[in-house]
Design a protein around this motif. Structure first.
Motif, PDB file in Angstrom:
ATOM      1  N   GLY A  45       0.826  -1.208   0.000  1.00 32.81           N
ATOM      2  CA  GLY A  45       0.000   0.000   0.000  1.00 32.81           C
ATOM      3  C   GLY A  45       0.853   1.248   0.000  1.00 32.81           C
ATOM      4  N   THR A  46       1.871   1.235   0.858  1.00 32.08           N
ATOM      5  CA  THR A  46       2.751   2.391   0.958  1.00 32.08           C
ATOM      6  C   THR A  46       3.476   2.656  -0.357  1.00 32.08           C
ATOM      7  N   TYR A  47       4.055   1.616  -0.949  1.00 33.28           N
ATOM      8  CA  TYR A  47       4.791   1.772  -2.205  1.00 33.28           C
ATOM      9  C   TYR A  47       3.888   2.244  -3.341  1.00 33.28           C
ATOM     10  N   MET A  48       2.698   1.724  -3.395  1.00 34.88           N
ATOM     11  CA  MET A  48       1.775   2.122  -4.450  1.00 34.88           C
ATOM     12  C   MET A  48       1.497   3.616  -4.373  1.00 34.88           C
ATOM     13  N   LYS A  49       1.323   4.088  -3.147  1.00 33.83           N
ATOM     14  CA  LYS A  49       1.047   5.514  -2.971  1.00 33.83           C
ATOM     15  C   LYS A  49       2.233   6.364  -3.392  1.00 33.83           C
TER      16      LYS A  49
ATOM     17  N   ASP B  26       7.375  -0.959  -9.086  1.00 27.93           N
ATOM     18  CA  ASP B  26       8.273  -2.106  -9.246  1.00 27.93           C
ATOM     19  C   ASP B  26       8.573  -2.767  -7.912  1.00 27.93           C
ATOM     20  N   LEU B  27       8.782  -1.943  -6.867  1.00 27.06           N
ATOM     21  CA  LEU B  27       9.025  -2.477  -5.529  1.00 27.06           C
ATOM     22  C   LEU B  27       7.792  -3.235  -5.033  1.00 27.06           C
ATOM     23  N   ALA B  28       6.642  -2.620  -5.279  1.00 25.98           N
ATOM     24  CA  ALA B  28       5.389  -3.257  -4.870  1.00 25.98           C
ATOM     25  C   ALA B  28       5.248  -4.621  -5.523  1.00 25.98           C
ATOM     26  N   GLN B  29       5.624  -4.674  -6.808  1.00 21.23           N
ATOM     27  CA  GLN B  29       5.508  -5.929  -7.548  1.00 21.23           C
ATOM     28  C   GLN B  29       6.362  -7.025  -6.941  1.00 21.23           C
ATOM     29  N   GLN B  30       7.580  -6.645  -6.536  1.00 24.14           N
ATOM     30  CA  GLN B  30       8.480  -7.628  -5.907  1.00 24.14           C
ATOM     31  C   GLN B  30       7.846  -8.214  -4.653  1.00 24.14           C
ATOM     32  N   ILE B  31       7.255  -7.333  -3.847  1.00 24.78           N
ATOM     33  CA  ILE B  31       6.655  -7.793  -2.597  1.00 24.78           C
ATOM     34  C   ILE B  31       5.450  -8.684  -2.866  1.00 24.78           C
TER      35      ILE B  31
END
Length: 424
Positions: free
Chosen positions: A62-66, A71-76
């Motif tokens: 949620g934090t990364y998306m905001k 790309d980081l969100a995708q990794q998680i």
RNA sequence: GGAAAGGUGGGUGAGUGGCUUAAACCAACAGUUUGCUAAACUGUCGUAGGAGCAAUCCUACCGGGGGUUCGAAUCCCCCCCUUUCCGCCA
């Protein structure tokens, strides 16, 4: 069901206690339960850790998306997908252990109270007391099934025609005697502090499981498949289930309920002289007393219930005895049971008219009926119940014991209810 | 049987995808103040499972069960129940 915490803490005592029931596999079942419980807890811990990690990572997404860091969100997301797979297999195994544990717990009966004697069958029951005079009847004395015909007060043939065996028709003074007994029993219980309940006569499956009729005694209840409902075998079922899934305040205890109901029992497998006349019926009437008690006071309550039933039998002037059931003869869920038997003079046999039991927390654990004590701690209540009383065998004994050349004498205590003192 | 609306903690009831760790109020409990009671104010306040000596921490639970999603009280599917109206009816 015994609480698993109790088994964890007192395994040896429980095994020892179950011996009195002549319950042979106690040691194996208990150790199997403990083994399953151990694995269950280990898996629970693992599962919780995985879930905790998934929760934490999901928040990061949620934090990364905001922040626009897709790309980081995708990794998680990919990492979470892996964890979910892992969690799934742990949960499947956990579920297996939980189910096997419950299965085995359902087969372990209640632990008998210390006063219960070891024994295999009814022959090992202890006679606690006996009182009242056993009448000596004249040679031509009749058993109740002939008396009922002679005075035309209970018609078994008519019941056969309308419904079938075990569904008698009460007529005239027979019907009035039934109604009088019901009222006498109800009023006596109310005088003793019981709160009257009129429960439904059909219950759902959840209630059947709550008091333990299901799954073990499935075939003993009449069942209405169209609506998936069961006819009650005793008022204990609907009345005790009032307290299913309930968290009580300590100040609400004790709860004392009394209920009259018709009772329906298929009595599959019964036969012979046991079932003659009023001795065993498919439909009968009973007044039942139920108590929900503080654990420390349940045995005091049991004695009080025994005293109540005793007083009823004294007022009815019937000879009776009280038995403390041995381990082998006690019901699966009971910790201590007293049976009351009246003497039926023409049949020359003792007939069971009441069974008064303390279930301690065994029923409460299955029903999840708890209370908050003075310190705010949540604990299981103790439940008790007893017949006060079942009608047919009382009627049988009254008819047989009180037969005179003039007719059947009604005990004085009952006359205000019957409004007649003789059946002739 | 037909139609509609609902099901959220002890109660009432808000909450239409992440600032919910379920708001607020009521009830309950503790304290302060106070001739008493009450009121007011302050605080506490769900259940279950698990870890730990403990403080505490973790997990699950918004009728039940499945599903979608990185994430569900919230979206989708099935079931159960309740209420109201209609029908039938003691």
């Amino acid at each position: 069901m015994l609480p698993i915490q109790n088994i964890r803490e007192n395994a040896d005592k429980i095994i020892e206690s179950l011996k009195k029931r002549n319950f042979k596999d106690a040691a194996e079942k208990i150790s199997e339960a403990l083994q399953l419980d151990k694995h269950r807890r280990e898996l629970k811990q693992k599962s919780d850790e995985v879930l905790s990690e998934i929760n934490r990572l999901s928040k990061e997404v949620g934090t990364y998306m905001k922040e626009g860091k897709a790309d980081l969100a995708q990794q998680i997301k990919e990492k979470v997908a892996q964890l979910k797979e892992q969690g799934k297999s742990i949960d499947e195994e956990l579920d297996k252990f939980e189910k096997s544990l419950e299965q085995i717990m359902l087969t372990i009966p209640n632990t008998p109270h210390e006063s219960v004697r070891e024994g295999k069958s009814a022959e090992d029951n202890e006679i606690v007391s006996q009182e009242g005079n056993i009448p000596t009847l004249p040679k031509d004395a009749l058993p109740h099934w002939e008396l009922t015909a002679k005075y035309d007060i209970v018609d078994f043939e008519l019941g056969n025609k309308i419904t079938g065996a075990g569904f008698p028709v009460y007529k005239g003074k027979g019907a009035r005697l039934q109604r009088a007994l019901i009222n006498f029993f109800l009023e006596s219980a109310i005088d003793a502090g019981y709160h009257e309940i009129q429960p439904p006569l059909l219950v759902n499956a959840a209630s059947g499981y709550g008091t333990g009729q299901l799954p073990d005694k499935d075939g003993q209840m009449y069942y209405a498949p169209l609506d998936d409902l069961y006819l009650i075998p005793t008022a204990e079922v609907p009345v005790t289930n009032i307290y299913r899934d309930v968290l009580l305040q300590g100040s609400q205890l004790p709860i004392k309920n009394v209920a009259y109901s018709s009772c329906f029992r298929r009595e599959a497998g019964s036969y012979g002289k046991d079932v003659r006349g009023l001795n065993r019926l498919h439909q009968f009437d009973k007044v039942e007393i139920v108590q929900v008690q503080h654990p420390e006071k349940s045995y005091q309550a049991l004695e009080e219930m025994v005293a109540h039933v005793t007083s009823l039998l004294r007022k009815l002037e019937l000879p009776f005895r009280v038995l403390r059931l041995c381990g082998g003869d006690m019901g699966f869920t009971s910790a201590l049971t007293y049976d009351f038997e009246v003497y039926s003079a023409a049949q020359q046999r003792w007939l069971e008219v009441s069974s008064v039991s303390n279930f301690e927390s065994f029923q409460a654990n299955r029903m999840k009926c708890r209370f908050k004590d003075e310190t705010g701690k949540t604990m299981l209540v103790h439940t008790l119940n007893g017949s006060a009383l079942a009608l047919p065998r009382i009627v049988a004994a009254l008819l047989e014991n009180n037969q005179t050349p003039e007719g059947i004498r009604i005990p004085a205590a009952l006359v205000p209810y019957t409004k007649f003192d003789l059946i002739d």
